[in-house]
Motif scaffolding. Structure first.
Motif, PDB file in Angstrom:
ATOM      1  N   MET A   1     -43.796  -7.072   3.859  1.00 58.64           N
ATOM      2  CA  MET A   1     -43.182  -5.813   3.222  1.00 58.64           C
ATOM      3  C   MET A   1     -42.382  -5.330   4.191  1.00 58.64           C
ATOM      4  SD  MET A   1     -45.101  -2.580   1.350  1.00 58.64           S
ATOM      5  CE  MET A   1     -45.422  -3.298  -0.038  1.00 58.64           C
ATOM      6  N   THR A   2     -41.044  -4.889   3.552  1.00 55.66           N
ATOM      7  CA  THR A   2     -39.868  -4.571   4.565  1.00 55.66           C
ATOM      8  C   THR A   2     -39.872  -3.229   4.668  1.00 55.66           C
ATOM      9  OG1 THR A   2     -38.672  -6.326   3.534  1.00 55.66           O
ATOM     10  CG2 THR A   2     -37.518  -4.756   4.557  1.00 55.66           C
ATOM     11  N   ILE A   3     -39.954  -2.574   5.994  1.00 50.24           N
ATOM     12  CA  ILE A   3     -39.659  -1.311   6.471  1.00 50.24           C
ATOM     13  C   ILE A   3     -38.272  -1.098   7.023  1.00 50.24           C
ATOM     14  CG2 ILE A   3     -40.613   0.353   8.241  1.00 50.24           C
ATOM     15  CD1 ILE A   3     -43.299  -0.671   7.864  1.00 50.24           C
ATOM     16  N   SER A   4     -37.650  -0.234   6.763  1.00 52.80           N
ATOM     17  CA  SER A   4     -36.346   0.230   7.280  1.00 52.80           C
ATOM     18  C   SER A   4     -36.584   1.681   8.044  1.00 52.80           C
ATOM     19  CB  SER A   4     -35.272   0.382   6.273  1.00 52.80           C
ATOM     20  OG  SER A   4     -34.957  -0.984   5.452  1.00 52.80           O
ATOM     21  N   PHE A   5     -35.933   1.612   9.247  1.00 49.29           N
ATOM     22  CA  PHE A   5     -35.605   2.838   9.817  1.00 49.29           C
ATOM     23  C   PHE A   5     -34.112   3.098   9.402  1.00 49.29           C
ATOM     24  CE2 PHE A   5     -38.857   2.247  13.657  1.00 49.29           C
ATOM     25  CZ  PHE A   5     -39.982   2.479  12.723  1.00 49.29           C
ATOM     26  N   ILE A   6     -33.917   4.544   9.411  1.00 50.02           N
ATOM     27  CA  ILE A   6     -32.676   5.212   8.981  1.00 50.02           C
ATOM     28  C   ILE A   6     -32.491   6.331   9.708  1.00 50.02           C
ATOM     29  CG2 ILE A   6     -31.195   6.323   7.346  1.00 50.02           C
ATOM     30  CD1 ILE A   6     -32.852   5.155   5.054  1.00 50.02           C
ATOM     31  N   ILE A   7     -31.229   6.609  10.476  1.00 47.75           N
ATOM     32  CA  ILE A   7     -30.931   7.668  11.157  1.00 47.75           C
ATOM     33  C   ILE A   7     -29.724   8.200  10.943  1.00 47.75           C
ATOM     34  CG2 ILE A   7     -30.655   8.353  13.604  1.00 47.75           C
ATOM     35  CD1 ILE A   7     -31.916   5.847  14.524  1.00 47.75           C
ATOM     36  N   GLY A   8     -29.543   9.413  10.394  1.00 50.41           N
ATOM     37  CA  GLY A   8     -28.616  10.219   9.690  1.00 50.41           C
ATOM     38  C   GLY A   8     -27.396  10.479  10.693  1.00 50.41           C
ATOM     39  N   GLY A   9     -26.312  10.748  10.215  1.00 56.28           N
ATOM     40  CA  GLY A   9     -25.198  11.127  11.030  1.00 56.28           C
ATOM     41  C   GLY A   9     -25.412  12.737  11.461  1.00 56.28           C
ATOM     42  N   GLY A  10     -24.418  13.065  12.015  1.00 51.70           N
ATOM     43  CA  GLY A  10     -24.813  14.574  12.805  1.00 51.70           C
ATOM     44  C   GLY A  10     -25.490  14.349  14.047  1.00 51.70           C
ATOM     45  N   VAL A  11     -25.918  15.762  14.319  1.00 51.43           N
ATOM     46  CA  VAL A  11     -26.406  16.129  16.005  1.00 51.43           C
ATOM     47  C   VAL A  11     -27.548  17.075  15.526  1.00 51.43           C
ATOM     48  CG1 VAL A  11     -24.371  15.468  17.271  1.00 51.43           C
ATOM     49  CG2 VAL A  11     -24.695  17.781  16.125  1.00 51.43           C
ATOM     50  N   ALA A  12     -28.524  17.009  16.641  1.00 51.07           N
ATOM     51  CA  ALA A  12     -29.645  17.967  16.687  1.00 51.07           C
ATOM     52  C   ALA A  12     -29.355  19.213  17.092  1.00 51.07           C
ATOM     53  CB  ALA A  12     -30.683  17.440  17.213  1.00 51.07           C
ATOM     54  N   ASN A  92     -37.904  -3.675   9.982  1.00 44.71           N
ATOM     55  CA  ASN A  92     -37.317  -4.925   9.532  1.00 44.71           C
ATOM     56  C   ASN A  92     -35.919  -4.904   9.409  1.00 44.71           C
ATOM     57  OD1 ASN A  92     -39.955  -5.004   7.810  1.00 44.71           O
ATOM     58  ND2 ASN A  92     -39.950  -6.383   8.996  1.00 44.71           N
ATOM     59  N   LEU A  93     -35.346  -3.573   9.280  1.00 45.45           N
ATOM     60  CA  LEU A  93     -34.049  -3.528   9.020  1.00 45.45           C
ATOM     61  C   LEU A  93     -33.599  -2.115   9.663  1.00 45.45           C
ATOM     62  CD1 LEU A  93     -33.817  -4.511   5.117  1.00 45.45           C
ATOM     63  CD2 LEU A  93     -32.559  -5.411   7.112  1.00 45.45           C
ATOM     64  N   LEU A  94     -32.479  -1.854  10.102  1.00 45.76           N
ATOM     65  CA  LEU A  94     -31.943  -0.415  10.349  1.00 45.76           C
ATOM     66  C   LEU A  94     -30.520  -0.010   9.826  1.00 45.76           C
ATOM     67  CD1 LEU A  94     -32.539  -1.508  14.328  1.00 45.76           C
ATOM     68  CD2 LEU A  94     -34.023   0.407  13.050  1.00 45.76           C
ATOM     69  N   GLY A  95     -30.393   1.200   9.707  1.00 51.49           N
ATOM     70  CA  GLY A  95     -29.211   1.800   9.033  1.00 51.49           C
ATOM     71  C   GLY A  95     -29.038   3.126   9.437  1.00 51.49           C
ATOM     72  N   GLY A  96     -27.898   3.333   9.762  1.00 46.78           N
ATOM     73  CA  GLY A  96     -27.599   4.779  10.058  1.00 46.78           C
ATOM     74  C   GLY A  96     -26.106   4.909   9.893  1.00 46.78           C
ATOM     75  N   SER A  97     -25.654   6.458   9.969  1.00 49.22           N
ATOM     76  CA  SER A  97     -24.408   6.834   9.639  1.00 49.22           C
ATOM     77  C   SER A  97     -23.872   7.513  10.897  1.00 49.22           C
ATOM     78  CB  SER A  97     -24.226   7.712   8.876  1.00 49.22           C
ATOM     79  OG  SER A  97     -23.006   8.396   8.355  1.00 49.22           O
ATOM     80  N   SER A  98     -22.629   7.246  11.504  1.00 49.10           N
ATOM     81  CA  SER A  98     -22.004   8.043  12.271  1.00 49.10           C
ATOM     82  C   SER A  98     -22.919   7.844  13.748  1.00 49.10           C
ATOM     83  CB  SER A  98     -22.058   9.557  12.155  1.00 49.10           C
ATOM     84  OG  SER A  98     -21.167  10.285  13.139  1.00 49.10           O
ATOM     85  N   LEU A  99     -23.145   8.944  14.347  1.00 47.79           N
ATOM     86  CA  LEU A  99     -24.144   8.802  15.658  1.00 47.79           C
ATOM     87  C   LEU A  99     -25.308   7.991  15.367  1.00 47.79           C
ATOM     88  CD1 LEU A  99     -24.851   9.323  18.616  1.00 47.79           C
ATOM     89  CD2 LEU A  99     -25.875  11.653  17.406  1.00 47.79           C
ATOM     90  N   GLY A 100     -26.117   8.371  14.173  1.00 47.66           N
ATOM     91  CA  GLY A 100     -26.945   7.555  13.838  1.00 47.66           C
ATOM     92  C   GLY A 100     -27.051   6.260  13.772  1.00 47.66           C
ATOM     93  N   TRP A 101     -25.809   5.438  13.283  1.00 49.74           N
ATOM     94  CA  TRP A 101     -25.622   4.088  13.571  1.00 49.74           C
ATOM     95  C   TRP A 101     -25.575   3.631  14.998  1.00 49.74           C
ATOM     96  CZ3 TRP A 101     -22.599   0.298  15.387  1.00 49.74           C
ATOM     97  CH2 TRP A 101     -22.825  -1.153  14.714  1.00 49.74           C
ATOM     98  N   MET A 102     -25.046   4.290  15.721  1.00 48.74           N
ATOM     99  CA  MET A 102     -25.042   3.947  17.259  1.00 48.74           C
ATOM    100  C   MET A 102     -26.449   3.858  17.911  1.00 48.74           C
ATOM    101  SD  MET A 102     -21.632   5.637  18.628  1.00 48.74           S
ATOM    102  CE  MET A 102     -21.888   7.538  18.395  1.00 48.74           C
ATOM    103  N   ILE A 103     -27.163   4.821  17.414  1.00 46.52           N
ATOM    104  CA  ILE A 103     -28.864   4.887  17.725  1.00 46.52           C
ATOM    105  C   ILE A 103     -29.220   3.776  17.396  1.00 46.52           C
ATOM    106  CG2 ILE A 103     -30.688   6.153  17.814  1.00 46.52           C
ATOM    107  CD1 ILE A 103     -28.934   8.730  17.388  1.00 46.52           C
ATOM    108  N   CYS A 104     -29.102   3.381  16.074  1.00 47.10           N
ATOM    109  CA  CYS A 104     -29.886   2.277  15.530  1.00 47.10           C
ATOM    110  C   CYS A 104     -29.276   1.009  16.086  1.00 47.10           C
ATOM    111  CB  CYS A 104     -29.347   2.269  13.877  1.00 47.10           C
ATOM    112  SG  CYS A 104     -30.288   3.122  13.046  1.00 47.10           S
ATOM    113  N   SER A 105     -28.007   0.944  16.606  1.00 50.02           N
ATOM    114  CA  SER A 105     -27.434  -0.329  17.148  1.00 50.02           C
ATOM    115  C   SER A 105     -28.508  -0.388  18.810  1.00 50.02           C
ATOM    116  CB  SER A 105     -26.250  -0.221  17.580  1.00 50.02           C
ATOM    117  OG  SER A 105     -25.477  -0.281  16.397  1.00 50.02           O
TER     118      SER A 105
END
Length: 325
Positions: A1-12, A92-105
């Motif tokens: 079963m495929t689990i993805s982690f997502i990290i949104g853009g923006g900052v905390a 199994n997969l990663l995906g993010g936007s803006s800073l979130g994409w860099m963190i996923c990388s």
């Protein structure tokens, strides 16, 4: 079963509090490492409220606030991933936007954690516009799902650009949350003409994801060229290109550079993860309010000990095999 982690853009911007730090040893060890790399303190990372600066009238992009807000988001998302890994929950997969994409990388192993935090410190100290030019900023807006974007950032709105969609359409299908970016005077003029309260203009973090950031991008690109990127161990779905996933070191480097001046779409991430078979997504750290938006698969926000427990229970209930190593 495929689990993805997502990290949104923006900052905390809002302080996360110490609950994660107090509950998990792995989070304490990780936070200590972030302190060494970033030069920030635990109090700054966990308890300093940055949201009070958003509307203080200071039009400068504040380097210390940009650094803390970005480092905090990276610390939280990576630390939560470490806590989940201890419990056998790995993506199994990663995906993010803006800073979130860099963190996923970073989570995918394409850039080391130390290099990521060094880059965030370097980036925050670069001027975001040429000397003497007007300041840049963002405007966060909730608009109708079928709104005419040209009214907000078309040819008749010089100085205003579409920067990102924050989460796609709301669950009711009627509205969407977006961010515009550009020159502060143009953004404030837009906010004054839009329905009252529809747009909130933010200045202290500067702008982003527009051609106006080319000056800033020119300062950052030589630094990116020196980072030893590696092929990611997992596909990292792009927010910049619909349906794309980055799988090579040079692809990661190119995405980091393009991320500075190109609009980012979390909707691209959602779709790309769905196309690759995501059956459960965990959205790590501060950012996207999961309940507001429509998702093509079950999605849980994970930013507190209670939500980590909920995620673990959901994984168990769905019969997802845990991975300990």
């Amino acid at each position: 079963m495929t689990i993805s982690f997502i990290i949104g853009g923006g900052v905390a911007l809002e302080p996360p509090g110490l609950a994660l730090h107090e509950r998990y040893q792995v989070m304490r060890d990780w936070s200590d490492q972030v302190v060494r790399w970033s030069g920030l303190t635990l109090d700054q990372l966990y308890t300093e409220d940055l949201s009070v600066h958003l509307y203080d009238g200071d039009d400068s992009a504040r380097p210390e606030l940009r650094h803390l807000a970005a480092a905090r988001q990276a610390m939280l998302a990576i630390g939560i991933a470490d806590v989940l890994a201890e419990q056998g929950i790995r993506p199994n997969l990663l995906g993010g936007s803006s800073l979130g994409w860099m963190i996923c990388s970073c989570l995918a192993g394409a850039i080391s954690r130390e290099d990521l935090f060094a880059m965030l410190k370097f980036n925050s100290r670069q001027p975001m516009s040429p000397p003497g030019e007007p300041g840049r900023g963002f405007a966060v807006a909730i608009i109708e799902a079928d709104a005419d974007l040209d009214w907000y950032c078309g040819p008749d709105r010089p100085g205003v650009y579409f920067a990102s969609d924050v989460g796609g359409r709301f669950a009711d299908g009627k509205y969407q949350m977006v961010m515009f970016s550009g020159k502060l005077d143009a953004l404030r003029e837009l906010a004054a003409e839009a329905p009252r309260g529809q747009l909130n203009v933010l200045s202290v973090l500067g702008g982003g994801h527009t051609p106006l950031q080319e000056y800033y991008a020119g300062l950052v690109r030589p630094y990116l060229e020196k980072i030893p990127f590696r092929d990611p161990e997992l596909p990292v779905v792009s927010a910049l290109t619909k349906g794309a996933a980055v799988t090579t070191a040079e692809g990661v480097r190119a995405e980091f550079a393009a991320n500075l001046t190109t609009p980012a779409y979390l909707s691209h991430v959602k779709q790309g993860l769905a196309e690759r078979g995501t059956e459960l997504a965990l959205l790590l750290g501060a950012g996207v309010p999961v309940a507001l938006f429509a998702w093509p698969y079950p999605t849980l926000s994970v930013s507190s000990p209670e939500e980590i427990e909920q995620a673990a229970a959901t994984v168990y209930d769905m019969g997802i095999e845990l991975t300990f190593n």
